[in-house]
Design a protein around this motif. Sequence first.
Motif, PDB file in Angstrom:
ATOM      1  N   SER A   1      -4.653  -8.891   3.354  1.00  0.00           N
ATOM      2  CA  SER A   1      -3.468  -8.544   4.126  1.00  0.00           C
ATOM      3  C   SER A   1      -2.208  -8.393   3.282  1.00  0.00           C
ATOM      4  O   SER A   1      -1.266  -7.713   3.694  1.00  0.00           O
ATOM      5  CB  SER A   1      -3.221  -9.590   5.216  1.00  0.00           C
ATOM      6  OG  SER A   1      -3.022 -10.874   4.648  1.00  0.00           O
ATOM      7  N   HIS A   2      -2.168  -9.002   2.096  1.00  0.00           N
ATOM      8  CA  HIS A   2      -0.989  -8.859   1.234  1.00  0.00           C
ATOM      9  C   HIS A   2      -1.117  -7.679   0.274  1.00  0.00           C
ATOM     10  O   HIS A   2      -0.239  -7.462  -0.554  1.00  0.00           O
ATOM     11  CB  HIS A   2      -0.766 -10.141   0.422  1.00  0.00           C
ATOM     12  CG  HIS A   2      -1.866 -10.446  -0.541  1.00  0.00           C
ATOM     13  ND1 HIS A   2      -3.064 -10.999  -0.147  1.00  0.00           N
ATOM     14  CD2 HIS A   2      -1.966 -10.254  -1.885  1.00  0.00           C
ATOM     15  CE1 HIS A   2      -3.845 -11.141  -1.206  1.00  0.00           C
ATOM     16  NE2 HIS A   2      -3.207 -10.697  -2.267  1.00  0.00           N
ATOM     17  N   GLN A   3      -2.200  -6.908   0.439  1.00  0.00           N
ATOM     18  CA  GLN A   3      -2.471  -5.799  -0.477  1.00  0.00           C
ATOM     19  C   GLN A   3      -2.270  -4.450   0.215  1.00  0.00           C
ATOM     20  O   GLN A   3      -1.978  -4.385   1.409  1.00  0.00           O
ATOM     21  CB  GLN A   3      -3.892  -5.942  -1.042  1.00  0.00           C
ATOM     22  CG  GLN A   3      -4.036  -7.197  -1.895  1.00  0.00           C
ATOM     23  CD  GLN A   3      -5.465  -7.447  -2.336  1.00  0.00           C
ATOM     24  OE1 GLN A   3      -6.442  -7.095  -1.659  1.00  0.00           O
ATOM     25  NE2 GLN A   3      -5.606  -8.089  -3.497  1.00  0.00           N
TER      26      GLN A   3
ATOM     27  N   GLN B   1       6.067 -10.405  -6.134  1.00  0.00           N
ATOM     28  CA  GLN B   1       5.718 -11.087  -4.890  1.00  0.00           C
ATOM     29  C   GLN B   1       6.420 -10.490  -3.671  1.00  0.00           C
ATOM     30  O   GLN B   1       6.086 -10.814  -2.524  1.00  0.00           O
ATOM     31  CB  GLN B   1       6.050 -12.569  -4.996  1.00  0.00           C
ATOM     32  CG  GLN B   1       7.529 -12.884  -5.184  1.00  0.00           C
ATOM     33  CD  GLN B   1       7.789 -14.367  -5.403  1.00  0.00           C
ATOM     34  OE1 GLN B   1       7.071 -15.218  -4.864  1.00  0.00           O
ATOM     35  NE2 GLN B   1       8.785 -14.678  -6.210  1.00  0.00           N
TER      36      GLN B   1
ATOM     37  N   SER C   1       3.893  -5.325  -1.358  1.00  0.00           N
ATOM     38  CA  SER C   1       2.449  -5.260  -1.125  1.00  0.00           C
ATOM     39  C   SER C   1       1.776  -4.776  -2.401  1.00  0.00           C
ATOM     40  O   SER C   1       2.229  -3.810  -3.023  1.00  0.00           O
ATOM     41  CB  SER C   1       2.146  -4.300   0.030  1.00  0.00           C
ATOM     42  OG  SER C   1       2.686  -4.771   1.239  1.00  0.00           O
TER      43      SER C   1
END
Length: 342
Positions: free
Chosen positions: A76-78, A129, A132
Motif C-alpha cells: 500500500s505504500h508503493q 518517506q 509513494s
Amino acid sequence: MTKKMFASDNNSGIHPSIFEALLEANDGHAPAYGDDAFTLNVASKFHEHFGEESDVLFVFNGTGANVVGLKAMVRSHQAIICTEGAHINADEGGAAEGFIGGKLLTVPSADGKLTVPQIEQQLAHIGSQHRSQPKAISISQCTELGTVYTIDEIKELTSFAHANGLYVHMDGARISNAAAFLGCTFKEMTTDAGIDMLSFGGTKNGLMIGEALVCLRKEFSSELKYIRKQGMQLGSKMRFISAQFERLLTDNLWLENATQANRMALRLAEGLQKLPGITLMQPVESNAVFASVPVEQIQQLQKFYAFALWNSDKNEIRLVTSFDTTVEDVDLFLATVQKVFV
C-alpha cells in the motif's frame, strides 16, 4: 441476427467451439473452486504456451486479473508506473488504487506505450518517506490505442525495471491480437522477455466470460489464491472458465480468432483512408482503428452504427473489430460511410 457494430470486441458473441466446450463442461457434477478436472488439466496448456514454471489462476474479468496480480507485487505504500491511458488508470473505476491501497504514477503517451525515460523520471524520489515508492510498471499489450510493443521494446523495459528493483505487469486483455501481429509465441513476448505477471485475455477473443492470471515469477504464486479470494474473483463453478481456455489454447483457436479480427481492422482502415477528410491517428497493429472524422459525418454515422467517440477535441473515433467480424460486415460499414460523405 442483428447488424454487427464496431464499439468494442466485448460486444461480440461466443465462438461456436467455445460454446461446445461449455456444453461439455456442463455434463453432470464436478468439484467446485478449481478442483475439477478441467481446471487441473488446463494448466498443461498454459505450460505449453508460457513455460513449465508458469502458474495460472482464473478470474471473472480483466479488472479482477489486473488488480489481483498487481496486489501480489505491490504494497500500500508503493506505486505502479503506467501511462495515463492505461486501463488500470482510465477504465477500472479506481479499482487498482482501491484494492491495493497503493498509488498509480501516470505518464502521458501519444502512442499508448511506456518508455524507459518516463520510468526513470518517476524514480527520483525513491527512498523519500514522503512519497509513494515505485515498485512495479504496468504495460498493456496491445495498448489502449491499438499499438503493439515489439519484443525488443518489452525487453528494454523489463531489463531497466528489474535493474531498478521494479516488477513488470502486462495487461494482456488483447495479447492474442498482439502475438498475431508480431508473429511470435506468447512465451517469446512474456516469459522470455522478462514479464513477471500477466493478465491473459479471453473475453475479447471469443470466450463468454473469464480471464486468466498467469504468474511468471514464482515468489508471487503462493499468495495469489488468497488475494483472488479476498478480491471476490474465486469462481465456484470454475470449470466453465477453465474449459473455455482449454479450447481457446488448442489447435491455435486463439490465433485464428485474433488474426481474423486484425485482418478486418486492416480492411476497415484501408477503406477509410480512401475517403477525403478521414485521417488515421494510430498505426493499425491490432483490431482497433483510430480515425479523425469530420464531426458532421460522425453524427450521421452514429445513426447507423455504435462506435466510441474517443477524443472529441480531435473528432477521433475508435472502431474495434472482433473474431466474428466478416468482410461483409466491414464492407457494409464502409458503404454506409461513403453514403454519409456524399
